[in-house]
Enzyme design. Sequence first.
Site: not given
Ligand code: CAA
Length: 258
Positions: A66, A109, A112, A132
């Site tokens: 998400a 998500g 999911e 999460e």
């Molecule tokens: N939401 C918003 N933006 C996101 C994102 C997310 N879930 N995942 C990645 N991005 C964005 C980053 O902020 C970044 O943006 P900027 O360039 O503006 O900084 C861009 O995408 C590229 O990401 P990274 O620089 O972080 O890329 P990376 O290769 O270093 O890492 C990753 C990749 C490990 C997937 C890392 O991006 C990450 O950990 N993402 C979040 C994963 C996460 O926590 N997901 C769960 C979300 S909560 C949820 O989903 C609730 C639910 O149950 C429905």
Amino acid sequence: SKSYNTILVETRGKVGLITLNRKKELNALSSELFHEVNDALETYDSDSEIGAIVITGSEKAFAAGADIKEMRDKTFAEVYKTNFLGHWGRINDIKKPTIAAVNGYALGGGCELAMSCDIIYAGDGAIFGQPEIKLGVIPGAGGTQRLTRAVGKSKAMEYALSGRPFTAQEAEKWGLVSKIFPKDQLLGEAIKLAEEIAGFSQPAIQACKEAVNSAYELSLKEGMHFERRLFQALFALNDKKEGMNAFVEKRAPKWTNT
Ligand code: CAA
């Protein structure tokens, strides 16, 4: 076909292909993106020319979850009153088979969404997880429910409580993913499977999906009963007559979806 801001749609024969397309954001599932996915799914579901649907992302990310930037300022009152993420459940009402073709990250998500599809195929570098907990929340779109049903309690607990990622190979071994392919062959293989499914009688396919899904909701006895009744009901189809006649006459069946 329609044009969207955050996804691409194209048809390949009888297959509807949805490609998540917020590449820079690793396909973070914003509200706009999910509404567009729902719209595309429902459009394909009501299109009689389409027999199956494939959802995919980019090579780096199926979807990284998400959209955290969209969620960060939301309050409890806001998400509760608007039933935030409630619309993610609309995929559960899609009647046609859905296949997730997962390369790269399928986190939160994203995992999911993949688990909401009927079948998951993964590229050999795919990474799954429910991270999460690292954000101070828990999975909100089925992570604690579907993962538990797919892999059992101990693994679901381990991965949801720690937020640790797991690999395509692990996911395949546990039965969450049905097959793994080299990443450049993944989409082709997913479409091939979708085409095969789309080549059968649509009402029979719809009944089959409904019967398998009922295994999650019903007792074994009720599920067996439901399955047999559906099986019997299909004898009312022209396609049942055609399928069995074609077998006996040693020819290919011509389905009419009636
Ligand atoms: N939401 C918003 N933006 C996101 C994102 C997310 N879930 N995942 C990645 N991005 C964005 C980053 O902020 C970044 O943006 P900027 O360039 O503006 O900084 C861009 O995408 C590229 O990401 P990274 O620089 O972080 O890329 P990376 O290769 O270093 O890492 C990753 C990749 C490990 C997937 C890392 O991006 C990450 O950990 N993402 C979040 C994963 C996460 O926590 N997901 C769960 C979300 S909560 C949820 O989903 C609730 C639910 O149950 C429905």
